[in-house]
Write a protein that holds these residues in place. Sequence first.
Motif: not given
Length: 540
Positions: A439-468
């Motif tokens: 889940g997201t816990d919105f509105p603690v975090e943003q609603v978008s499920p795609f940010l959830t998907f990205y955070a789970a898979v990449a473990r990065k912020d939207l600026k690509g940090y941290p690189e690894s």
Amino acid sequence: MKNLIIAITLLAILSCSQDKTEADSIVVNANVYTVDSNFNKAEAFAISNGKFVAVGSASEIKENYTSDNIIDANGKTIVPGFIDAHCHFYGLGLNLQTVNLVGTNSFDEVMKRIIDFQNKKNATFIIGRGWDQNDWEDKTYPNKTLLDKLYPNTPVAITRIDGHAMLCNQAALDLAGITTKTNVSGGEIKVENGNLTGILIDNPMELVEAIFPKPTKKEQVNALLDAQKICTNLGLTTVSDAGLDKQVIELIDSLQRVEALQMRVYAMISNKKENLDYYLNKGKIKTERLNVQSVKVYADGALGSRGAALKEAYSDAHNHFGAMVIGADAYKTLADKIDEAGYQMNTHAIGDSANSFVLKTYEKTLANQKNRRWRVEHAQVITDNDFNYFTNQNIIPSIQPTHATSDMYWAKDRVGEERIKGAYAYKTLLNKSGKVALGTDFPVEQVSPFLTFYAAVARKDLKGYPESGFQKENALSREETLKGMTIWAAYSNFEEEEKGSIETGKYADFIILNQDIMEIAEEKIPLTKVQQTFINGVAQ
């Protein structure tokens, strides 16, 4: 002879048409991730009476079904409707009517937003949410001095983004009857040099929330409908609202029955006497769109506000351990009561001490039982051998991947080098439990499920940090992430037989995406758009 050929042709066409089953809708030319038990893909499906009646290849569907409503997906990706396993749907709608402090980079910016809001609204009680001192250059808690100066007679209460700390001015504190002598267990009233700072952590916040102006019925309806619009536009078809009162649940039910609210809601009742007395005695409530069979309970506070209960002191606060917001005996008694009623218990647990206590209580309460699916909401910091409790099939971790990428800048400061290894450990939780509800816990975090998907898979912020990637060993695969947002989330709600995958007999809840989130480059995942959301086969 010519007429005979025409007649035979017409007869063949008619016969062929009569052999086909009429469907309400047929979707063709699609890249369908069914999320069934084999994670099969498909090209097309047919829908009747709000449910999938056939899923397969385009030729199979066309040969067996006909419809006046054929939807050509033009090769786009289709996935089951997203399920947010932990959010605050009603709270999102209410927040739209208050000061939005999300993304503020300083207390000065917080004050500017409050001033702009009040100049437009002239509210009798200024309420807001979303500030996070961890995002500011000065990471110390703010105080009420400036609020007192600008609004000496208008109460102001602004809540931290995680909902576990609040800044109030003196007018609000006076209305709530809070003084330096006020004593509330399960939290803290911050005092410096003998004076109130205006900061309240966890349970003392309830004293102020009790004097908030009550929203009108119209405001409540608007809040739910506004939240629905935001969520369906982002592909959510079911939301698990983590803590609702009876009156709001009944309002949701009434709006769903007149089809004003299409969103499916898994409603966790708030841990309040009036809610418990009503629902635990009444039993489970289940309609096509509403499911009431769980209780949301808080064990501790949040890591960001240092309210999470830790086994050892905070690394950045000498001799400070956070706090449980419920007593041990009261929690165990509550667990027994919920168990006896056959309800699900869903407990917010952030710190390793809180998680350990909750997990041990769950295991003891549910001993020799099956299929209870009690959830640990957040399961954020786990130490020692406590991960092993999740091998118990009665216990499910309900986690929010964007918490990891929001907290990663300062979490290590709170818990230190060793404890951080067991924090936000989503892969470890999955390996132990076999399923994770996302889940997201919105509105603690943003609603978008795609940010959830990205955070789970990449473990990065939207600026690509941290690189690894932040503790990348605990990233989830794309398949695991999609399951966590669909079929496993449905399972955590006892709803896997009716939703969470594109299979015959299930509700036709699905979304059409503008790109394939299972194949595109990681950095493109957050840019994914929903072209259309369908609930019961109807476009929203």
